[in-house]
Write a protein that holds these residues in place. Structure first.
Motif, PDB file in Angstrom:
ATOM      1  N   SER A 156       0.854  -1.183   0.000  1.00  0.00           N
ATOM      2  CA  SER A 156       0.000   0.000   0.000  1.00  0.00           C
ATOM      3  C   SER A 156       0.885   1.225   0.000  1.00  0.00           C
ATOM      4  O   SER A 156       2.033   1.178   0.453  1.00  0.00           O
ATOM      5  N   THR A 157       0.345   2.331  -0.515  1.00  0.00           N
ATOM      6  CA  THR A 157       1.178   3.515  -0.643  1.00  0.00           C
ATOM      7  C   THR A 157       0.349   4.787  -0.646  1.00  0.00           C
ATOM      8  O   THR A 157      -0.753   4.829  -1.182  1.00  0.00           O
ATOM      9  N   HIS A 158       0.909   5.817  -0.013  1.00  0.00           N
ATOM     10  CA  HIS A 158       0.411   7.187  -0.110  1.00  0.00           C
ATOM     11  C   HIS A 158       1.494   8.056  -0.753  1.00  0.00           C
ATOM     12  O   HIS A 158       1.441   9.281  -0.639  1.00  0.00           O
ATOM     13  N   GLY A 159       2.468   7.431  -1.389  1.00  0.00           N
ATOM     14  CA  GLY A 159       3.628   8.141  -1.890  1.00  0.00           C
ATOM     15  C   GLY A 159       3.395   8.814  -3.223  1.00  0.00           C
ATOM     16  O   GLY A 159       2.341   8.667  -3.852  1.00  0.00           O
ATOM     17  N   PRO A 160       4.392   9.566  -3.704  1.00  0.00           N
ATOM     18  CA  PRO A 160       4.293  10.198  -5.020  1.00  0.00           C
ATOM     19  C   PRO A 160       4.309   9.167  -6.137  1.00  0.00           C
ATOM     20  O   PRO A 160       4.828   8.056  -5.972  1.00  0.00           O
ATOM     21  N   PRO A 301       7.068  22.205  -8.202  1.00  0.00           N
ATOM     22  CA  PRO A 301       8.100  21.464  -7.471  1.00  0.00           C
ATOM     23  C   PRO A 301       7.510  20.555  -6.395  1.00  0.00           C
ATOM     24  O   PRO A 301       6.436  20.827  -5.850  1.00  0.00           O
ATOM     25  N   ALA A 302       8.226  19.508  -6.071  1.00  0.00           N
ATOM     26  CA  ALA A 302       7.885  18.662  -4.925  1.00  0.00           C
ATOM     27  C   ALA A 302       8.245  19.409  -3.642  1.00  0.00           C
ATOM     28  O   ALA A 302       9.036  20.351  -3.660  1.00  0.00           O
ATOM     29  N   PRO A 303       7.667  19.011  -2.507  1.00  0.00           N
ATOM     30  CA  PRO A 303       7.970  19.718  -1.255  1.00  0.00           C
ATOM     31  C   PRO A 303       9.456  19.810  -0.950  1.00  0.00           C
ATOM     32  O   PRO A 303       9.932  20.853  -0.471  1.00  0.00           O
ATOM     33  N   GLU A 304      10.209  18.756  -1.241  1.00  0.00           N
ATOM     34  CA  GLU A 304      11.636  18.773  -0.922  1.00  0.00           C
ATOM     35  C   GLU A 304      12.415  19.735  -1.823  1.00  0.00           C
ATOM     36  O   GLU A 304      13.593  20.034  -1.559  1.00  0.00           O
ATOM     37  N   GLU A 305      11.785  20.224  -2.882  1.00  0.00           N
ATOM     38  CA  GLU A 305      12.427  21.183  -3.786  1.00  0.00           C
ATOM     39  C   GLU A 305      11.977  22.619  -3.520  1.00  0.00           C
ATOM     40  O   GLU A 305      12.333  23.529  -4.260  1.00  0.00           O
ATOM     41  N   THR A 306      11.187  22.817  -2.449  1.00  0.00           N
ATOM     42  CA  THR A 306      10.545  24.089  -2.171  1.00  0.00           C
ATOM     43  C   THR A 306      11.031  24.660  -0.839  1.00  0.00           C
ATOM     44  O   THR A 306      11.186  23.907   0.128  1.00  0.00           O
ATOM     45  N   PRO A 307      11.275  25.966  -0.760  1.00  0.00           N
ATOM     46  CA  PRO A 307      11.635  26.550   0.532  1.00  0.00           C
ATOM     47  C   PRO A 307      10.620  26.215   1.618  1.00  0.00           C
ATOM     48  O   PRO A 307       9.408  26.252   1.382  1.00  0.00           O
TER      49      PRO A 307
END
Length: 393
Positions: A156-160, A301-307
């Protein structure tokens, strides 16, 4: 009930499954003798109602508190070969701990074997590594399979979407549980990948995560007429043959009733759906214009690419739903979960957007100039008290 071949498992899967995260007594483990009799009776009545209407797939998880223990009080009395039982266990850095937890699930359920064992929540590359590396949790699951304690293995997954697809492309899983429904179709490439690998496809929470459709706003009701939003969404999902079953998170026996109205419509979906889909799109275009509706998601952008880890795609999506379909309550609930749900719903809110320079991370968006103000507007519209995941409540 109608049934579909659940990918290479060859199981005949009902198009509706009975999800086990809403009828349990508590989200924490409790001794069986502390479970109130009225709660247990409600759970058992819900399961019997599911079986009466042909829902033979019962799905739960070790992470659903007392759900497994409560199911274990009634499953031994049911006809085992009539049932498809699924539970899910979190992958662990320690495969011995994973095996111990699966054994605990078997003991809780009072079963000799589980039909479907899901590795629960492969949402990140780290969790994929825990699962698929040599000697990892997937190897343990396959050992349990050889011992006759597990029939089929999925995740199961909630991932991108890119991570979901990466897991699928390992070709080591028989099925996948994932999110996909009318208001959020981003995971279609993962469903198509699963179909290429002949995997079963199980849709998680189409009525709750799919829009809190048990309590829809008036505008959405009008747009989906003559169907209820719940029946419309079911029909939309099941009109795609790659989708095999939708999870109904029933809290009481009557929670199946509205969903069952979908079944006689399945053969008529090609004529029923187009006018509703057209109305929904026109409502969105009336709110935002055609250019935004068809291109808002490009280059975000993905969250990890965002300030500050802001989840720009999710925030703009929720604003779209709130303004186009009056889905304010749903959008507020999901928005205020940001920052509190780790990898299950990653990223942060837009409360700091006016102090951030987003030019670099938005450089690929055709709407870069206006997005910061739209994010600020989303926060004004949706911001409120933090919300926790159900398991945290």
């Amino acid at each position: 009930m109608q049934y579909r071949r659940f990918g290479r498992t060859e199981l005949q899967m009902p198009v509706f499954s009975c999800g086990g995260m809403r009828y349990q007594y508590k989200w924490q483990d409790v001794p069986a003798d502390e479970i109130p009799s009225d709660n247990q009776k409600n759970l058992e009545a819900t399961i019997r109602r599911a079986l009466d209407v042909g829902i033979t797939h019962i799905e739960t998880a070790r992470g659903y508190g007392s759900s497994e223990i409560q199911l274990g009080q009634m499953l031994p009395a049911l006809q085992r070969d009539r049932l498809i039982i699924q539970t899910k266990v979190f992958p662990s850095a320690d495969p011995k701990e994973f095996r111990k937890t699966v054994e605990q699930s078997l003991a809780n359920l009072r079963l000799d074997y589980i039909d479907l064992l899901g590795l629960h929540g492969i949402n990140t590359l780290e969790l994929l590594d825990y699962s698929s590396r040599a000697g990892g949790c997937l190897d343990v699951a396959q050992e349990l399979q050889k011992e006759g304690k597990v029939r089929f293995i999925g995740f199961s997954t909630h991932g991108p979407t890119d991570i979901i697809t990466k897991v699928i492309e390992t070709d080591r899983f028989d099925y996948v549980n994932l999110h996909w429904y009318y208001i959020n179709q981003i995971n279609l490439p993962a469903i198509e990948a699963a179909s290429r690998h002949d995997m079963g496809v199980f849709i998680i929470s189409p009525s709750d995560k799919g829009g809190m459709l048990y309590n829809p706003p008036k505008k959405l009701v009008e747009l989906c007429a003559p169907l209820s939003p719940m029946v419309f969404n079911n029909l939309f999902c099941l009109n795609h043959p790659q989708v095999h079953t939708l999870s109904l998170g029933a809290a009481r026996p009557t929670d199946f009733d509205e969903h069952l109205k979908t079944l006689p419509l399945l053969d008529k979906a090609a004529e029923i759906l187009p006018p509703i889909l057209e109305r929904l799109e026109k409502a969105a275009i009336a709110s935002f214009g055609e250019d935004w509706v068809h291109s808002w998601h490009i280059g975000l952008p993905a969250p990890e690419e965002t300030p500050e880890g802001m989840n720009i795609p999710v925030i703009l999506w929720l604003r779209n739903l709130a303004l186009a379909y009056d889905m304010i309550d749903y959008a507020k609930m999901r928005y205020n979960l940001l920052g509190n749900a780790s990898h299950w719903f990653p990223g942060n809110k837009a409360d700091q957007v006016q102090q951030l320079d987003l030019r670099r991370c938005l450089s690929s968006s055709p709407h870069a100039d206006k997005i910061p103000e739209l994010l600020a507007d989303a926060h004004r519209l949706l911001g409120g008290e933090p919300v926790g995941r159900l398991s945290q409540q």
